[in-house]
Every structure is written in structure tokens, then in C-alpha cells.
Write an enzyme that holds these catalytic residues in place. Structure first.
Site, PDB file in Angstrom:
ATOM      1  CG  HIS A  15      -2.295   0.585   0.902  1.00 47.41           C
ATOM      2  ND1 HIS A  15      -3.179   0.031   0.002  1.00 47.41           N
ATOM      3  CD2 HIS A  15      -2.907   1.708   1.360  1.00 47.41           C
ATOM      4  CE1 HIS A  15      -4.275   0.768  -0.064  1.00 47.41           C
ATOM      5  NE2 HIS A  15      -4.127   1.801   0.744  1.00 47.41           N
TER       6      HIS A  15
ATOM      7  NE  ARG B  43      -5.103   3.128  -2.825  1.00 49.82           N
ATOM      8  CZ  ARG B  43      -6.064   3.409  -3.695  1.00 49.82           C
ATOM      9  NH1 ARG B  43      -5.916   3.068  -4.962  1.00 49.82           N
ATOM     10  NH2 ARG B  43      -7.173   4.016  -3.305  1.00 49.82           N
TER      11      ARG B  43
END
Length: 344
Positions: free
Chosen positions: A291, A294
Site C-alpha cells: 500500500h 499506492r
């Protein structure tokens, strides 16, 4: 079905010993707890005595009543009929299971507002559960009592915690480049690169079908992502070329990134290990997760001048407030500020 447990010392470590009559179903369940071991000497199953395992342990050794299990099944069927996502169904039913396990001596019809306060204090706080877990409990119970039970109950008695203001973790472009070029394995390199280049969640990458890549329009279609929303993300020429090279070598048939047998998508845990291997190769010791790629994508877009409204669309955020958090980690504006220290 009889269970008992106690803290024991095993090879110098504190462990939780779980005693029960021999039963294949129960053995299968205890084995799923990470770190579970069978002691041939003590003739008992035992798990690590950690805070996390204490929570898991409480779920395993205690069960809802028969009536409670029926309520959980009804709630699950209601969630399925409303087409909630698999993850939400699992999260909500487990939250209800924990709640009804705590009150396994009570019929669900007897549960009152006072019980909600008790659960908040005696289970959530005492076990030092996170605020996000507390919110999951509140959401699950609110939905359960409103729909399945159709019972008026002041769910606000389980107080929602103040939302923690945690900034997203962001890597520099130099660190991103090191990570994405660490692997010589083309498949591993392509998966990590696509996550960063399009700001994908792990599940979104793994659920991509071959047909979701549109090379003529230079876009990738992300179907039924979080919130059951479709969205598109642009594909740069660089990532398109990497995808073409990958296709020539691996020739996937259905899933863009296939698992071992080719019939299932690539395994989520294996993908996390791919990142760990990359970090190890380049010597990055931060606890980087997929993550982070991202988050870094969104922050780097913002720093390059991309409007927040477009970033919101690219990430699939429902609210602009979610996207605005990246303004707090962007260093572009901070670089314009001159420290008074420099004038000393």
C-alpha cells in the site's frame, strides 16, 4: 464441546496451552492460528502468548450459544443477499461472532443498551483493541440490530473512537526506482511496477483480467473495486511496454497475473513476499507494504502538479477528504519555505 486453557512455560517462553478432547474440526481450527504448535512432551496444543493471539485465542476457546450461531448465519445470509463484498461479510460476521461469544449466556433478544456499554469496557478496552476494530464492531452491530433483529437499540452506547490522524507512508522516487528494478524476474517486476504506476490496491492488481488492459486506449479497467465501483487508470508507454514484454514470456490466459496452476490469480501472500524480497535486495529496512506504493503514487502525482480531483478519481476515493490527506505528506510546498535557521 469442552475447552480449557492456561498460560504455560514452554522452552523458556510463555505460551497459551489449549486443552480439548480429540476432534478433527477443533484441531483444524487451532492449526490456523499463526505459531500454533503441538507439544509431544506435554501432549497439548499451544500458541504464542501475544496480545494479538490472546484475541484469536478468545475467539477459539469460547463459542456463541446455539441461538447465537443461528443469528450469525442469518446475518451472513442477509449480507450475501444485499451483495456485500466478501471481505465485508467476513469482517462483519466475525465482529458479530465476537460480540455474541462474549454474551454466550444470553439470548440475543435479551441484549440491552447496558450490555453494549459492558462490551465496550470489558472486551474492547480491556483487550486493548484498535480504534479501527472498535469501529468495525459498531458498524456490524448497528447493521445487525437494525436489519436482522429489527430491534430499537441505542448503538451509540458503544462509543465510536476519535478517528486517528495517521499520515500515509510515502517513499521517495529514488526508493521506488530501487524497489521496482530490484527483481530480475519479469513477472515480479511487472506486478510491483503496475501497482505503483496506476496506484492500485493489492486486491485490484490480483483481480485484473487479461481483457482489462486496453493498449489501444492506454488504460486499465479496474472492476468492482472497493465500494463496488469500476474505474479506469491511464497506462504510460513505459508500463505498456513492460506489460507487452511480460505477455510474450508468460502468455497468461485469463488472469493477468496467474497463480501456480494458471486457474487462480496470483496469491496475495506471495505478492507481499515479492515486495519483501525486493526490499531485502536493495537494503531498505523500512516496514514497507504494497500500500506504500499506492500512497507514493498519489503523493508523487500531487507533487508533479496533478489536481486533487483527478487523483481522487484515479484512486477511487468516495470522498475528497480521503484524498486531501496527501497534501500533508507532499514536500513540494514545504520546499518553498525557508527555515530561519539558515539566516543565523
Amino acid at each position: 464441546m469442552y475447552w480449557s486453557a492456561k498460560i504455560i512455560s514452554h522452552n523458556g517462553d510463555k505460551r497459551i496451552a489449549v486443552y480439548f478432547e480429540k476432534n478433527t474440526e477443533l484441531i483444524s481450527r487451532i492449526r490456523k492460528v499463526e505459531g500454533a504448535r503441538w507439544s509431544q512432551t506435554l501432549k497439548v496444543w499451544h500458541i504464542p502468548n501475544t496480545a494479538e493471539n490472546q484475541i484469536r485465542f478468545s475467539i477459539i476457546v469460547r463459542q456463541p450459544s446455539k441461538e447465537g450461531l443461528e443469528q450469525i448465519a442469518k446475518f451472513k445470509q442477509w449480507l450475501i443477499s444485499k451483495r456485500y463484498s466478501t471481505n465485508t461479510i467476513k469482517t462483519y460476521t466475525e465482529a458479530l461472532r465476537a460480540f455474541l461469544t462474549f454474551f454466550n449466556q444470553k439470548n440475543s433478544n435479551e441484549i440491552s443498551n447496558e450490555d453494549l456499554i459492558t462490551y465496550n469496557n470489558e472486551y474492547i478496552f480491556k483487550n486493548k483493541l484498535s480504534s479501527s476494530y472498535q469501529n468495525q464492531i459498531v458498524n456490524a452491530l448497528k447493521l445487525y440490530f437494525k436489519t436482522v433483529k429489527e430491534k430499537k437499540i441505542e448503538i451509540e452506547k458503544i462509543h465510536r473512537p476519535k478517528r486517528e490522524k495517521v499520515l500515509p507512508n510515502v517513499l521517495s522516487k529514488e526508493e521506488i526506482k530501487l524497489i521496482l528494478t530490484a527483481h530480475s524476474n519479469l513477472k515480479h517486476k511487472t506486478m510491483l511496477s503496475l501497482i505503483y504506476s496506476c496506484g492500485l490496491r493489492r486486491s485490484e492488481l490480483l483481480n485484473l483480467l487479461l481483457q482489462d488492459i486496453n493498449s489501444k486506449r492506454n488504460i486499465v479497467m479496474i472492476r468492482q473495486a472497493k465500494g463496488k465501483k469500476d474505474r479506469i487508470a491511464p497506462l504510460s508507454n513505459k508500463i505498456l511496454q513492460l506489460l507487452r514484454d511480460y505477455y510474450v514470456v508468460y502468455k497468461p490466459k485469463k488472469w493477468l497475473f496467474e497463480g501456480v496452476n494458471g486457474e487462480e490469480p496470483y496469491d496475495a501472500r506471495s505478492l507481499s513476499n515479492v515486495l519483501k524480497q525486493a526490499l531485502s535486495k536493495v537494503g531498505i529496512t523500512k516496514p514497507v507494504s504494497l500500500h506504500w506504493l499506492r500512497h507514493s503514487y498519489a503523493t508523487h502525482l500531487l507533487e508533479s502538479g496533478t489536481d486533487l480531483r483527478y487523483i481522487q478519481e484515479l484512486l477511487g476515493h468516495r470522498s475528497s477528504k480521503t484524498t486531501e490527506i496527501y497534501t500533508h505528506v507532499s514536500t513540494k510546498s514545504l520546499e518553498q519555505i525557508k527555515s530561519p535557521f539558515d539566516d543565523l
